[in-house]
Design a protein around this motif. Structure first.
Motif, PDB file in Angstrom:
ATOM      1  N   HIS A  82       0.859  -1.183   0.000  1.00 53.12           N
ATOM      2  CA  HIS A  82       0.000   0.000   0.000  1.00 53.12           C
ATOM      3  C   HIS A  82       0.897   1.235   0.000  1.00 53.12           C
ATOM      4  O   HIS A  82       1.792   1.358   0.828  1.00 53.12           O
ATOM      5  N   PRO A 126      -1.590   7.164   4.661  1.00 54.51           N
ATOM      6  CA  PRO A 126      -1.853   6.480   3.391  1.00 54.51           C
ATOM      7  C   PRO A 126      -2.072   7.487   2.260  1.00 54.51           C
ATOM      8  O   PRO A 126      -2.505   8.613   2.491  1.00 54.51           O
ATOM      9  N   THR A 127      -1.760   7.073   1.049  1.00 53.65           N
ATOM     10  CA  THR A 127      -1.943   7.927  -0.121  1.00 53.65           C
ATOM     11  C   THR A 127      -2.400   7.065  -1.290  1.00 53.65           C
ATOM     12  O   THR A 127      -2.275   5.845  -1.266  1.00 53.65           O
ATOM     13  N   SER A 128      -2.932   7.712  -2.301  1.00 56.97           N
ATOM     14  CA  SER A 128      -3.353   6.975  -3.497  1.00 56.97           C
ATOM     15  C   SER A 128      -2.334   7.134  -4.624  1.00 56.97           C
ATOM     16  O   SER A 128      -2.494   6.564  -5.696  1.00 56.97           O
ATOM     17  N   PRO A 130       0.786   6.267  -6.678  1.00 51.87           N
ATOM     18  CA  PRO A 130       1.637   5.071  -6.783  1.00 51.87           C
ATOM     19  C   PRO A 130       3.107   5.421  -6.549  1.00 51.87           C
ATOM     20  O   PRO A 130       3.570   6.498  -6.921  1.00 51.87           O
TER      21      PRO A 130
END
Length: 180
Positions: A82, A126-128, A130
């Motif tokens: 993740h 958390p991050t989206s 990539p």
């Protein structure tokens, strides 16, 4: 009251029980509530209402909960691979990384430089976005892959200076078996 119970032929102890469970006007509490901190069982059904002391306690608990909830965060549930941002050092900017391992509070995060860090969930976001991890490990060659004309001295050039004298001694021993 005892005379009244004798005349009506009722139990005087029940009368004392009801008398002691009857709330007084000034404090709003019965003698048993003042003594034991709770109501005792009686023959009369009573509607349960909160005492002023319990109301104050509940109001204080609500105030503390409200204050705590202002700064509380939802517990992170991160899975392997993740993408995250993590804090490398307190005064430095946050870095990108990928979760490698995760348990309740700690995670092992691999940075973009392929270095692994163990971080508390407090230092992970958390991050989206990539994240691409660079492999910085050098290519490994085996003995069969090396060209035949490579000399041992060429291999020694890649060794740190502190270890070279031991390699030079070993090289001389290989070239001249009589030397010590």
């Amino acid at each position: 009251m005892m005379v009244k119970c004798l005349n009506s032929r009722t139990d005087q102890y029940e009368a004392l029980l009801e008398l002691r469970n009857t709330p007084r006007q000034d404090p709003g509490l019965s003698p048993t509530q003042m003594m034991f901190g709770r109501e005792t069982r009686s023959m009369l059904p009573l509607v349960q209402k909160k005492s002023p002391r319990k109301q104050k306690r509940d109001a204080r608990k609500d105030c503390i909960k409200k204050s705590y909830d202002r700064s509380a965060r939802i517990k992170l549930k991160l899975e392997n691979s993740h993408p995250v941002y993590f804090r490398h050092k307190p005064d430095k900017p946050w870095r990108k990384g990928v979760v490698t391992e995760s348990n309740d509070r700690n995670c092992i995060v691999t940075s973009t430089d392929s270095v692994q860090y163990k971080r508390n969930s407090e230092h992970i976001r958390p991050t989206s976005i990539p994240v691409q991890i660079r492999d910085k490990s050098p290519e490994r060659t085996t003995v069969q892959e090396q060209p035949a004309d490579t000399h041992v001295k060429d291999l020694i050039r890649g060794i740190p200076y502190q270890n070279r004298h031991a390699w030079n001694r070993r090289l001389h021993q290989l070239q001249d078996p009589g030397a010590k």
